[in-house]
Scaffold this motif. Structure first.
Motif, mmCIF file in Angstrom:
data_model
loop_
_atom_site.group_PDB
_atom_site.id
_atom_site.type_symbol
_atom_site.label_atom_id
_atom_site.label_comp_id
_atom_site.label_asym_id
_atom_site.label_seq_id
_atom_site.Cartn_x
_atom_site.Cartn_y
_atom_site.Cartn_z
ATOM 1 N N LEU A 63 0.798 -1.224 0.000
ATOM 2 C CA LEU A 63 0.000 0.000 0.000
ATOM 3 C C LEU A 63 0.834 1.279 0.000
ATOM 4 O O LEU A 63 0.501 2.237 -0.698
ATOM 5 C CB LEU A 63 -0.946 0.001 1.208
ATOM 6 N N MET A 64 1.906 1.303 0.777
ATOM 7 C CA MET A 64 2.736 2.511 0.802
ATOM 8 C C MET A 64 3.689 2.529 -0.392
ATOM 9 O O MET A 64 3.774 3.524 -1.112
ATOM 10 C CB MET A 64 3.532 2.599 2.104
ATOM 11 N N PHE A 65 4.403 1.452 -0.612
ATOM 12 C CA PHE A 65 5.293 1.271 -1.753
ATOM 13 C C PHE A 65 6.160 2.496 -2.022
ATOM 14 O O PHE A 65 6.136 3.094 -3.085
ATOM 15 C CB PHE A 65 4.483 0.905 -3.000
ATOM 16 N N SER A 66 6.910 2.864 -1.030
ATOM 17 C CA SER A 66 7.883 3.957 -1.153
ATOM 18 C C SER A 66 9.015 3.634 -0.194
ATOM 19 O O SER A 66 8.876 3.797 1.018
ATOM 20 C CB SER A 66 7.236 5.296 -0.807
ATOM 21 N N ASN A 97 7.809 12.632 -4.487
ATOM 22 C CA ASN A 97 7.015 11.889 -5.460
ATOM 23 C C ASN A 97 5.907 12.749 -6.056
ATOM 24 O O ASN A 97 5.522 12.555 -7.209
ATOM 25 C CB ASN A 97 6.415 10.644 -4.801
ATOM 26 N N VAL A 116 -4.903 6.452 -10.815
ATOM 27 C CA VAL A 116 -4.576 5.927 -9.483
ATOM 28 C C VAL A 116 -3.428 4.932 -9.572
ATOM 29 O O VAL A 116 -2.496 4.947 -8.773
ATOM 30 C CB VAL A 116 -5.821 5.270 -8.847
ATOM 31 N N LEU A 117 -3.494 4.044 -10.572
ATOM 32 C CA LEU A 117 -2.431 3.071 -10.776
ATOM 33 C C LEU A 117 -1.110 3.766 -11.075
ATOM 34 O O LEU A 117 -0.071 3.429 -10.499
ATOM 35 C CB LEU A 117 -2.799 2.131 -11.933
ATOM 36 N N ALA A 119 -0.191 6.776 -10.271
ATOM 37 C CA ALA A 119 0.301 7.474 -9.084
ATOM 38 C C ALA A 119 1.010 6.522 -8.126
ATOM 39 O O ALA A 119 2.002 6.873 -7.501
ATOM 40 C CB ALA A 119 -0.859 8.166 -8.370
ATOM 41 N N HIS A 120 0.508 5.293 -8.045
ATOM 42 C CA HIS A 120 1.114 4.316 -7.135
ATOM 43 C C HIS A 120 2.491 3.874 -7.629
ATOM 44 O O HIS A 120 3.311 3.402 -6.832
ATOM 45 C CB HIS A 120 0.194 3.097 -7.008
ATOM 46 N N LEU A 121 2.746 4.031 -8.915
ATOM 47 C CA LEU A 121 4.019 3.595 -9.482
ATOM 48 C C LEU A 121 5.031 4.727 -9.636
ATOM 49 O O LEU A 121 6.107 4.523 -10.204
ATOM 50 C CB LEU A 121 3.782 2.956 -10.865
ATOM 51 N N PHE A 151 7.766 -2.843 -8.270
ATOM 52 C CA PHE A 151 6.666 -3.243 -7.384
ATOM 53 C C PHE A 151 6.683 -4.749 -7.132
ATOM 54 O O PHE A 151 6.570 -5.204 -5.985
ATOM 55 C CB PHE A 151 5.327 -2.833 -8.004
#
Length: 254
Positions: A63-66, A97, A116-117, A119-121, A151
């Motif tokens: 969920l955070m993936f940073s 980011n 959304v996808l 942004a998560h990457l 990821f």
């Protein structure tokens, strides 16, 4: 007059060249994913050492993936800091980011759920791979290829590291407590280009060490980050003033 939505080919890329360039981009993306994902082993092991369960460690990565923000959270909580301090530290480290996202939004031009996808990457690596490509098609492939690769490998490595640390009777004997600051240094070093950035980094480090003795766990990182931001802004303003003064003197001479 009708305008085609297809991209105009550049001298550096033709349709015949695209399969070769696509293969090279995907190969580089997987290489970056493997290199960065390897740090997930340290994160998973450190998270368990700091008191997280295997499931909690994996959810944090999903969920955070940073990377830097995740290390900050487990570092603060593992040192006895509050959840609020950990979240604030992670947010401060993740601000960059958002700046990447502003530049990439014009490049990727995604809408709806895909936004959304995307942004998560958004990562240092995916942004770096995407920028400077000859066409938007190459930039999009580099961004998504790198983001997905990091990821996948990061989360697999997190799981492996967490399970490995949980299986050990006393993971602390491995000295994993030094892996977190070492990972921060590894992330930071390639970005210290020039004496000004080194000055900001050294000033922030001195501030963090000096305040560790008097402030609660996690707060010194926030203070050091604020010092770095203020110092960077002052240096930027000084350069702008110097450039303006130089332009004014040149204008008078002319």
């Amino acid at each position: 007059m009708l305008v085609s939505n297809t991209e105009v080919e550049t001298p550096g890329e033709t349709e015949a060249d695209w399969p070769r360039q696509r293969s090279a981009l995907l190969r580089d993306s997987v290489g970056v994913g493997l290199a960065v994902g390897a740090l997930g082993l340290s994160f998973g092991a450190l998270a368990v050492t700091a008191g997280f369960t295997v499931a909690q460690s994996c959810v944090l990565s999903l969920l955070m993936f940073s990377g830097a923000s995740q290390f900050a959270v487990i570092g603060v909580l593992g040192a006895g800091g509050s959840a609020l301090t950990g979240a604030a530290t992670a947010t401060l480290l993740g601000v960059r980011n958002s700046l990447y996202g502003l530049s990439l939004s014009r490049l990727l031009r995604v809408r709806g759920a895909r936004r959304v996808l995307a942004a998560h990457l958004v990562l240092d690596e995916s942004a770096g791979m995407a920028m400077g490509r000859p066409t938007e098609r190459a930039s999009r492939l580099a961004f998504y290829g790198t983001g997905v690769a990091v990821f996948v490998f990061w989360n697999l490595a997190t799981l492996a590291g967490a399970i490995g640390a949980e299986a050990l009777p006393d993971p602390a004997v491995l000295g994993l407590d030094v892996a977190s600051p070492a990972a921060f240094i590894a992330l930071l070093m390639p970005r210290l280009r020039g004496p000004r950035l080194w000055a900001v980094a050294v000033g922030a480090a001195v501030t963090a060490v000096a305040t560790t003795l008097v402030l609660p766990a996690g707060v010194p990182v926030l203070v050091a980050g604020l010092v770095a931001c203020v110092t960077g802004l002052l240096m930027r303003r000084r350069r702008a003033d110097a450039a303006g003064s130089g332009a004014g003197e040149q204008g008078r001479e002319n």
